[in-house]
Motif scaffolding. Structure first.
Motif, PDB file in Angstrom:
ATOM      1  N   VAL A  65     -10.386  38.245   1.685  1.00 30.21           N
ATOM      2  CA  VAL A  65     -10.940  37.199   0.818  1.00 30.21           C
ATOM      3  C   VAL A  65     -10.096  37.058  -0.440  1.00 30.21           C
ATOM      4  N   ALA A  66      -9.691  38.197  -1.023  1.00 29.80           N
ATOM      5  CA  ALA A  66      -8.872  38.149  -2.237  1.00 29.80           C
ATOM      6  C   ALA A  66      -7.524  37.486  -1.965  1.00 29.80           C
ATOM      7  N   ARG A  89     -22.237  34.997   2.874  1.00 30.00           N
ATOM      8  CA  ARG A  89     -22.831  34.665   1.579  1.00 30.00           C
ATOM      9  C   ARG A  89     -22.481  35.706   0.528  1.00 30.00           C
ATOM     10  N   ALA A  90     -22.421  36.969   0.950  1.00 29.12           N
ATOM     11  CA  ALA A  90     -22.084  38.029   0.003  1.00 29.12           C
ATOM     12  C   ALA A  90     -20.673  37.862  -0.555  1.00 29.12           C
ATOM     13  N   PHE A  91     -19.769  37.332   0.256  1.00 31.99           N
ATOM     14  CA  PHE A  91     -18.397  37.104  -0.186  1.00 31.99           C
ATOM     15  C   PHE A  91     -18.231  35.748  -0.866  1.00 31.99           C
ATOM     16  N   ALA A 311     -17.172  41.015  -2.751  1.00 33.44           N
ATOM     17  CA  ALA A 311     -16.066  40.437  -3.525  1.00 33.44           C
ATOM     18  C   ALA A 311     -16.293  40.505  -5.032  1.00 33.44           C
ATOM     19  N   THR A 312     -17.335  41.172  -5.493  1.00 33.50           N
ATOM     20  CA  THR A 312     -17.570  41.292  -6.932  1.00 33.50           C
ATOM     21  C   THR A 312     -16.387  42.000  -7.590  1.00 33.50           C
ATOM     22  N   PRO A 313     -15.865  41.461  -8.694  1.00 29.23           N
ATOM     23  CA  PRO A 313     -14.697  42.093  -9.343  1.00 29.23           C
ATOM     24  C   PRO A 313     -15.007  43.510  -9.809  1.00 29.23           C
ATOM     25  N   VAL A 314     -14.068  44.415  -9.554  1.00 26.23           N
ATOM     26  CA  VAL A 314     -14.204  45.806  -9.973  1.00 26.23           C
ATOM     27  C   VAL A 314     -12.999  46.173 -10.833  1.00 26.23           C
TER      28      VAL A 314
END
Length: 426
Positions: A65-66, A89-91, A311-314
């Motif tokens: 995804v990134a 949906r999570a991504f 995909a939440t930024p870490v």
């Protein structure tokens, strides 16, 4: 539409032919397994495509995804299982199409046809979760310092202690741990009774110079962990992010849901608050201790963290950096190790400033307040500025006024006092 089709051999050829009949250009068909191995951009011709048609979500990873986001490639999923739809949906992907979707629907989805623009909704506060593996890497210290620095940037900050194993924010900043705190907010949220006035009642001001940090302390006995259930935590965060500009949550290290292994009953989960906060987060700060043990623990936990947050930024932060346990060039050593074993390339560092940290613990105040010019405080100040969204970065002198739930809060004005459920200028 210039597409790459990733599907099982027979399906890939069928989909590709149908797309060509609709006037689309299909660069190639690939095995989905290739996309989950190594560099997805190098394994295919993604650089030359604008759409990736992916049959099945098995190879859908955060790295893929990134990479597609970086190259501007739209991902279209062809799935029918509910679990795969949730994964999409999570991504943050577009709504998937069924596996037997006709080619014209795929082309229309790629061109954005029929997509409705959602009405504009009021801005919500950001949720920033501070997590780290076992071994006390400095999660609580970093959460407190980030709260202070975000407040200095002009935001109203809510600092939450959601650690169900070893809560410690109240002790670290000299607050009474008998206050209602987060557990009370969670109970009220369960019944729909949590609002801005109630949040002011159950929270405690940090009493920083500008009065912009409100603390929801953690449980004062670890046996009370069932009060921080997943649904309660989710409901509370939904209200708190409407109340504050930035919500910083300190969570426990454990990401396990092993209670589900020994029981299939719908009972309380020890780590539910941590998992709920991570799922709701807009940004995650993953803290690691700057030594071989701390880095190894981060590497082991990072994959599990990524599985949970999608995909939440870490942002990885290596705390207490020093050359002793790492040898020459400690920054380079850490960067190379994390990139090799976890694929992490964006790393921030906080130096080992024991003098400033000890002074803060002695005074039971944040380091940024006790030693604002220390190396530790300056490193966290830079990190807080980097974590600000570009479109909301503001000067610390800017004054903003927000009204939520009938309660008016002034941000950036010194000398603000708080009385019960009111905030008034003296």
């Amino acid at each position: 539409m210039i597409a790459i089709v990733a599907a099982a051999a027979a399906d890939a050829e069928r989909i590709a032919e149908d797309l060509r009949d609709e006037g689309a250009t299909v660069l190639e068909t690939v095995d989905p397994a290739i996309l989950s191995e190594g560099d997805p951009g190098g394994a295919t011709s993604l650089r030359d495509a604008d759409t990736l048609v992916l049959a099945g979500a098995g190879s859908l990873t955060a790295a893929l995804v990134a990479e597609c986001d970086r190259l501007g490639v739209r991902i279209l999923l062809l799935v029918d299982r509910e679990a795969d739809v949730r994964a999409a949906r999570a991504f943050g992907l577009a709504e998937p199409l069924p596996p037997d979707a006709p080619a014209w629907r795929i082309v229309a989805a790629a061109r954005g046809a029929g997509i409705e623009v959602a009405p504009e909704v009021p801005a919500q506060g950001r949720v920033l979760v501070v997590w780290g593996p076992e071994g006390a890497p400095g999660r609580t210290t970093l959460a407190i310092e980030l709260a202070l620095e975000h407040a200095r940037l002009g935001a109203h900050v809510a600092l939450l202690d959601a650690d169900s194993h070893a809560p410690s924010i109240a002790i670290a900043v000299g607050l009474a741990d008998e206050s209602p705190g987060l557990a009370a907010a969670c109970r009220q949220a369960e019944f729909g009774l949590l609002d801005a006035g109630e949040l002011l009642r159950v929270s405690v001001p940090l009493a920083d110079a500008d009065g912009r940090v409100d603390v929801l302390t953690g449980i004062n006995r670890v046996s009370r962990w069932p009060e921080l259930s997943g649904p309660r935590m989710t409901a509370a965060l939904a209200v708190i992010r409407e109340w504050a500009d930035v919500v910083i949550v300190d969570v426990s290290a454990s990401l396990e849901a092993d209670e589900e292994i020994v029981s299939d009953l719908d009972g309380p989960r020890r780590n539910a608050a941590t998992l709920a906060a991570l799922v709701a987060a807009d940004q995650i700060v993953a803290v690691a201790a700057a030594d071989p043990v701390g880095l190894a623990r981060l590497v082991r936990g990072y994959a599990e963290l990524r599985r949970i947050v999608g995909a939440t930024p870490v942002r990885v932060v290596v705390n207490r950096l020093r050359s002793g346990p790492l040898g020459l060039d400690p920054r380079g050593q850490v960067r190379r190790a994390l990139e090799r074993f976890s694929g992490v390339t964006d790393v921030s560092f906080v130096p080992d400033d024991r003098r400033a940290a000890d002074a803060a613990l002695l005074a039971a105040r944040p380091v940024g307040e006790v030693s604002p010019r220390s190396a530790l405080a300056q490193a966290v100040r830079r990190l807080a500025a980097e974590l600000q969204p570009r479109h909301t970065r503001r000067s610390g002198q800017e004054v903003a006024t927000r009204a939520r739930g009938g309660i008016r809060r002034r941000i950036g004005v010194t000398g603000v006092t708080r009385r019960g459920a009111e905030i008034v200028d003296p």
